[in-house]
Design a protein around this motif. Sequence first.
Motif, PDB file in Angstrom:
ATOM      1  N   UNK A   1       1.994 -13.500 -16.922  1.00  0.00           N
ATOM      2  CA  UNK A   1       2.790 -12.859 -17.983  1.00  0.00           C
ATOM      3  C   UNK A   1       3.205 -11.446 -17.624  1.00  0.00           C
ATOM      4  N   UNK A   2       2.554 -10.815 -16.632  1.00  0.00           N
ATOM      5  CA  UNK A   2       2.973  -9.467 -16.224  1.00  0.00           C
ATOM      6  C   UNK A   2       4.350  -9.499 -15.565  1.00  0.00           C
ATOM      7  N   UNK A   3       4.827 -10.698 -15.219  1.00  0.00           N
ATOM      8  CA  UNK A   3       6.165 -10.826 -14.628  1.00  0.00           C
ATOM      9  C   UNK A   3       7.245 -10.768 -15.698  1.00  0.00           C
ATOM     10  N   UNK A   4       6.856 -10.832 -16.964  1.00  0.00           N
ATOM     11  CA  UNK A   4       7.823 -10.743 -18.052  1.00  0.00           C
ATOM     12  C   UNK A   4       8.645 -12.000 -18.229  1.00  0.00           C
ATOM     13  N   UNK A   5       8.101 -13.132 -17.824  1.00  0.00           N
ATOM     14  CA  UNK A   5       8.835 -14.393 -17.918  1.00  0.00           C
ATOM     15  C   UNK A   5       8.577 -15.051 -19.247  1.00  0.00           C
TER      16      UNK A   5
ATOM     17  N   UNK B   1       0.818  -1.212   0.000  1.00  0.00           N
ATOM     18  CA  UNK B   1       0.000   0.000   0.000  1.00  0.00           C
ATOM     19  C   UNK B   1       0.854   1.267   0.000  1.00  0.00           C
ATOM     20  N   UNK B   2       1.943   1.258   0.736  1.00  0.00           N
ATOM     21  CA  UNK B   2       2.830   2.430   0.754  1.00  0.00           C
ATOM     22  C   UNK B   2       3.449   2.666  -0.619  1.00  0.00           C
ATOM     23  N   UNK B   3       3.840   1.593  -1.290  1.00  0.00           N
ATOM     24  CA  UNK B   3       4.445   1.713  -2.615  1.00  0.00           C
ATOM     25  C   UNK B   3       3.512   2.460  -3.563  1.00  0.00           C
ATOM     26  N   UNK B   4       2.216   2.090  -3.519  1.00  0.00           N
ATOM     27  CA  UNK B   4       1.273   2.708  -4.443  1.00  0.00           C
ATOM     28  C   UNK B   4       0.805   4.095  -4.011  1.00  0.00           C
ATOM     29  N   UNK B   5       1.293   4.614  -2.924  1.00  0.00           N
ATOM     30  CA  UNK B   5       1.061   6.018  -2.601  1.00  0.00           C
ATOM     31  C   UNK B   5       2.089   6.904  -3.319  1.00  0.00           C
ATOM     32  N   UNK B   6       3.129   6.279  -3.884  1.00  0.00           N
ATOM     33  CA  UNK B   6       4.152   7.021  -4.615  1.00  0.00           C
ATOM     34  C   UNK B   6       4.250   6.612  -6.080  1.00  0.00           C
ATOM     35  N   UNK B   7       3.657   5.470  -6.447  1.00  0.00           N
ATOM     36  CA  UNK B   7       3.725   4.953  -7.814  1.00  0.00           C
ATOM     37  C   UNK B   7       2.329   4.549  -8.275  1.00  0.00           C
ATOM     38  N   UNK B   8       2.186   4.403  -9.573  1.00  0.00           N
ATOM     39  CA  UNK B   8       0.871   4.139 -10.158  1.00  0.00           C
ATOM     40  C   UNK B   8       0.677   2.658 -10.505  1.00  0.00           C
ATOM     41  N   UNK B   9      -0.561   2.204 -10.325  1.00  0.00           N
ATOM     42  CA  UNK B   9      -0.922   0.858 -10.763  1.00  0.00           C
ATOM     43  C   UNK B   9      -0.807   0.728 -12.275  1.00  0.00           C
ATOM     44  N   UNK B  10      -0.912   1.843 -12.980  1.00  0.00           N
ATOM     45  CA  UNK B  10      -0.799   1.842 -14.435  1.00  0.00           C
ATOM     46  C   UNK B  10       0.625   1.481 -14.843  1.00  0.00           C
ATOM     47  N   UNK B  11       1.574   1.925 -14.061  1.00  0.00           N
ATOM     48  CA  UNK B  11       2.999   1.733 -14.394  1.00  0.00           C
ATOM     49  C   UNK B  11       3.578   0.422 -13.843  1.00  0.00           C
ATOM     50  N   UNK B  12       3.103  -0.007 -12.667  1.00  0.00           N
ATOM     51  CA  UNK B  12       3.651  -1.192 -12.017  1.00  0.00           C
ATOM     52  C   UNK B  12       2.546  -2.222 -11.776  1.00  0.00           C
ATOM     53  N   UNK B  13       2.651  -3.411 -12.369  1.00  0.00           N
ATOM     54  CA  UNK B  13       1.617  -4.439 -12.210  1.00  0.00           C
ATOM     55  C   UNK B  13       1.461  -4.859 -10.741  1.00  0.00           C
TER      56      UNK B  13
END
Length: 114
Positions: free
Chosen positions: A110-114, A59-71
């Motif tokens: 697949x969002x992991x890019x594997x 939750x803290x991560x997404x207060x500084x970054x967007x769900x659009x940018x990071x899966x």
Amino acid sequence: MPVWYYDKKDLKNSPSTQAGLTYKDETRYRMEGARFINELGKSLGLSHNTMASASVYFHRFYMFHSFVEFPRYVTATCALFLAGKAEETPKKCRDIIKNVKELLNPQQFNTFGV
């Protein structure tokens, strides 16, 4: 020094909403991420403290970054990996990824890019 308490005003003006995601969708993504952390943590046999710490990191991560940018599933997995280290209940990356692959459908994995 960051403050970790947020008003509703702050929550409705997060990086995700600024990137065009609705508040309702962001709330759903946050719930899905926290639920996934709990499912993955249980499948790995982690303690509740570790899963709770991972949810806080998520939750803290997404207060500084967007769900659009990071899966969300990638971020949730990384938060759980980090929480395992912080709470002294570490798991190997290969074990985590193996369990993630079992829990997610192929499109989500697949969002992991594997």
